[in-house]
Design a protein around this motif. Structure first.
Motif, short mmCIF file in Angstrom:
data_model
loop_
_atom_site.label_atom_id
_atom_site.label_comp_id
_atom_site.label_asym_id
_atom_site.label_seq_id
_atom_site.Cartn_x
_atom_site.Cartn_y
_atom_site.Cartn_z
N MET A 134 73.81 80.93 59.01
CA MET A 134 72.72 80.06 59.43
C MET A 134 72.24 79.27 58.21
O MET A 134 71.81 79.88 57.22
CB MET A 134 71.56 80.89 60.00
CG MET A 134 71.93 81.71 61.23
SD MET A 134 72.27 80.70 62.67
CE MET A 134 73.32 81.80 63.63
N PRO A 135 72.34 77.94 58.23
CA PRO A 135 71.92 77.16 57.07
C PRO A 135 70.48 77.44 56.66
O PRO A 135 69.67 77.93 57.45
CB PRO A 135 72.10 75.71 57.54
CG PRO A 135 73.12 75.79 58.62
CD PRO A 135 72.88 77.11 59.31
N LYS A 136 70.19 77.08 55.43
CA LYS A 136 68.87 77.37 54.85
C LYS A 136 67.73 76.87 55.73
O LYS A 136 66.73 77.58 55.92
CB LYS A 136 68.78 76.74 53.46
CG LYS A 136 67.44 76.94 52.76
CD LYS A 136 67.30 76.01 51.58
CE LYS A 136 67.16 74.58 52.02
NZ LYS A 136 66.96 73.65 50.87
N ASP A 137 67.86 75.67 56.28
CA ASP A 137 66.77 75.13 57.09
C ASP A 137 66.51 75.98 58.33
O ASP A 137 65.37 76.05 58.81
CB ASP A 137 67.09 73.69 57.51
CG ASP A 137 66.85 72.69 56.39
OD1 ASP A 137 66.37 73.11 55.32
OD2 ASP A 137 67.13 71.49 56.57
N LEU A 175 64.34 78.85 57.05
CA LEU A 175 62.97 78.39 56.84
C LEU A 175 62.24 78.22 58.17
O LEU A 175 61.07 78.56 58.30
CB LEU A 175 62.97 77.09 56.05
CG LEU A 175 63.59 77.13 54.64
CD1 LEU A 175 63.52 75.76 53.99
CD2 LEU A 175 62.93 78.17 53.77
N ARG A 176 62.95 77.67 59.16
CA ARG A 176 62.35 77.52 60.49
C ARG A 176 61.97 78.88 61.06
O ARG A 176 60.89 79.04 61.65
CB ARG A 176 63.33 76.80 61.41
CG ARG A 176 62.92 76.72 62.88
CD ARG A 176 63.95 75.91 63.67
NE ARG A 176 63.66 75.84 65.08
CZ ARG A 176 64.17 76.66 66.00
NH1 ARG A 176 65.00 77.63 65.64
NH2 ARG A 176 63.87 76.51 67.27
N ILE A 189 68.03 80.77 47.71
CA ILE A 189 67.36 82.06 47.90
C ILE A 189 65.96 82.01 47.30
O ILE A 189 64.99 82.49 47.92
CB ILE A 189 68.19 83.19 47.29
CG1 ILE A 189 69.51 83.38 48.05
CG2 ILE A 189 67.39 84.48 47.24
CD1 ILE A 189 69.35 83.92 49.46
N ARG A 190 65.83 81.46 46.12
CA ARG A 190 64.50 81.36 45.51
C ARG A 190 63.56 80.55 46.40
O ARG A 190 62.38 80.90 46.55
CB ARG A 190 64.60 80.72 44.12
CG ARG A 190 65.31 81.59 43.09
CD ARG A 190 65.24 80.97 41.69
NE ARG A 190 65.92 81.81 40.72
CZ ARG A 190 67.17 81.62 40.30
NH1 ARG A 190 67.87 80.59 40.76
NH2 ARG A 190 67.72 82.44 39.43
N GLU A 191 64.07 79.49 46.99
CA GLU A 191 63.25 78.67 47.88
C GLU A 191 62.84 79.46 49.13
O GLU A 191 61.68 79.42 49.56
CB GLU A 191 64.02 77.42 48.29
CG GLU A 191 63.24 76.49 49.19
CD GLU A 191 64.05 75.27 49.62
OE1 GLU A 191 63.52 74.47 50.41
OE2 GLU A 191 65.21 75.13 49.17
N ILE A 192 63.78 80.19 49.72
CA ILE A 192 63.49 81.00 50.90
C ILE A 192 62.42 82.04 50.58
O ILE A 192 61.45 82.22 51.33
CB ILE A 192 64.78 81.66 51.43
CG1 ILE A 192 65.69 80.62 52.07
CG2 ILE A 192 64.46 82.78 52.41
CD1 ILE A 192 67.10 81.12 52.35
#
Length: 543
Positions: A147-150, A153-154, A221-224
């Protein structure tokens, strides 16, 4: 007001005016609540096209503040004509209060641009609320289908909207390795993609020969993790050891049992099920995974992600029995058999993580052979593993497959896409009880060991976010109420009342773009005719 999850105490004003949220509404945050103010300006500002400017007194507006006199994650919300005040026991409590405020503002508050004007009317109300459990989790399997990062985040936003506070990311398995490890680049160069995919479970003859892959860079990962922390959600990474490891072995063949199989020929697995290719219990393997976990710990800081999940489940022993190297290792360690060797494997990383101030958590098989005092157990095969863990002094997260595995089908009809497992409808999830009667009978000493519960979504047959949405909702809303609200015993729960509130909540999900399962069954495009699953008949056994 159709709030989900249901608050503990709601007092509506018999007289008095509602609050009008509009272009002139100010917003002020006291110390500790600044992050919540930033989030609230973002969502309400976008939804209604208003600025919510900061004004110190915020009279006639919204005030956020922290009061340590309240419990952690608890909040009070007061709405009247003269303003809105949210008080939380900590910043998380303020945030959960802000989520309730968003629901009070109506379904338009869940959109990303104004629809129907720049004002919303909030009912005059006083709410006192707090969660039942501290661990309110959802596991997303991104190893089987990436599952892509976005998407992640969703889903963090969707968890936050339901006051869930743990995202368990299943990052590695036989079918894919999804996290960048700089010292071992082949884990993503080789292990993050497969040449094709079985469509359906093993019984199916269908195969998709499109390559499938993807992984999260370390900055992803840091952003998530940072995005989750702003929403008061902990992210728990899972790195599978010693089973479910063929993707890692495909990338680094020396990790496998090289004296019983030519590991250089192993690909990233393209089918599903329990797999016999497991890690070799060598010092090389230990040092390799210590290096992996060193980078994982750096990406998931202890203050926001104290737990690390190491899997520990479904590790076939055939290769270990046939391997002279492994048998010599068993003798060297003075172990009785291969089962004890698996316990030794888990115990090594249990101690390794504890020495670094982290807590190991794993599926309930890890309990066999004993654990260090700080380790916790995810009880998935039923309640029995969690009961045994609590009695042995370990914390437990209840996630029994019979109740909260969301890959299981939602109805017994022929239109359910890829029917798997037992029928677990919205009402079944709503009647799930995280604390089993056996622990409740033994009193608070053991019930306090239940940290909470988690719904798990495995993605073998879920290859799109639309399919993930369908399996997750509306059941995740029912689960959220179970782990947040102070509900009566399962048989006494008012599911009819919950279902009535879900009518309003589905409008919120529509505004968020969630493709949930409709009450009357799947839309035509949500069905997958001809894809063979593995349905189980009758009610699930209580284990």
């Amino acid at each position: 007001m159709d709030l989900i999850p249901a608050p503990r105490v709601v007092r509506t004003a018999l007289s008095g005016e509602d609050f009008v949220l509009g272009p002139d509404t100010p917003l002020h945050a006291g110390p500790g609540a600044e992050g919540v103010a930033r989030w609230l300006r973002g969502v309400l500002g976008a939804a209604f096209g208003i600025a919510l400017p900061d004004r110190a007194d915020a009279s006639g507006g919204i005030t956020l503040r922290v009061d340590p006199g309240l419990d952690a994650e608890a909040y009070r919300l007061q709405v009247g004509a003269d303003g809105v005040e949210i008080t939380g026991g900590d910043p998380a409590g303020v945030f959960w209060g802000a989520q309730t405020l968003r629901q009070l503002a109506g379904e338009r508050a869940f959109r990303r641009a104004p629809v129907g004007g720049h004002e919303a009317r909030l009912p005059a109300v006083a709410i006192e609320d707090a969660p039942r459990f501290g661990w309110r989790g959802f596991m997303l399997d991104v190893a089987r289908h990436f599952m892509p990062k976005d998407v992640v985040l969703r889903y963090l936003d969707l968890l936050a909207a339901h006051k869930l506070n743990v995202l368990h990311l299943h990052l590695t398995d036989d079918q894919g390795w999804r996290i960048e490890i700089k010292r071992h680049p082949r884990l993503t160069e080789v292990g993050s993609w497969r040449t094709g995919t079985k469509v359906g479970l093993r019984e199916s003859t269908r195969f998709d020969d499109r390559p499938h892959g993807g992984y999260y860079t370390q900055d992803d990962i840091r952003e998530i993790v940072a995005y989750a922390a702003e929403r008061h959600i902990r992210v728990v990474p899972e790195i599978d050891i010693p089973g479910h490891s063929q993707a890692a072995i495909a990338a680094y063949p020396e990790l496998g049992n090289t004296d019983v199989i030519d590991t250089t020929t192993l690909p990233v697995l393209t089918t599903w099920g329990v797999n016999s290719n497991v890690l070799a219990p060598t010092d090389t393997t230990l040092r390799f995974y210590e290096g992996v976990l060193e980078e994982v710990l750096d990406l998931f800081p202890a203050d926001v992600s104290p737990f690390v999940h190491i899997g520990g489940d479904e590790c076939p022993k055939e290769q270990w029995r046939d391997s002279k190297t492994v048998q010599a290792r068993i003798e060297e360690l003075g172990l009785r058999d291969e089962d004890a060797l698996q316990s030794w494997f888990i115990g090594h990383f249990d101690r390794w993580l504890a020495d670094r101030g982290r807590r190991l958590i794993g599926w309930d098989e890890i309990l066999e052979g004993g654990l260090a005092p700080g380790a916790a157990v995810s009880s998935w095969r039923g309640y029995a593993g969690g009961i045994a863990a609590a009695r042995a002094g370990h914390d437990v997260v209840m996630c029994p497959e019979q109740h909260v595995y969301f890959d299981h089908r939602q109805d017994g009809g022929p239109d359910e896409p890829v029917p798997i497992g037992w029928v677990r409808a919205q009402e079944d999830v709503y009647r799930f009880e995280p604390v089993p009667a056996q622990l409740a009978e033994e009193g608070p000493r053991l019930t306090s060991r239940v940290l909470g519960a988690q719904a798990n979504l495995w993605t073998e047959v879920l290859d799109t976010v639309r399919a993930v949405d369908y399996q997750t909702f509306p059941r995740l809303a029912a689960f959220a109420e179970v782990v947040w609200s102070d509900l009566p015993a399962p048989a006494l729960r008012d599911h009819d009342g919950f279902a009535a509130r879900m009518a309003a909540h589905r409008a919120r999900l529509d505004a968020l773009g969630v493709e949930y399962r409709p009450p009357g069954g799947p839309h035509p495009w949500q069905r997958r005719p001809g894809v063979i699953g593995r349905p189980k008949e009758g009610p699930p056994p209580i284990v």
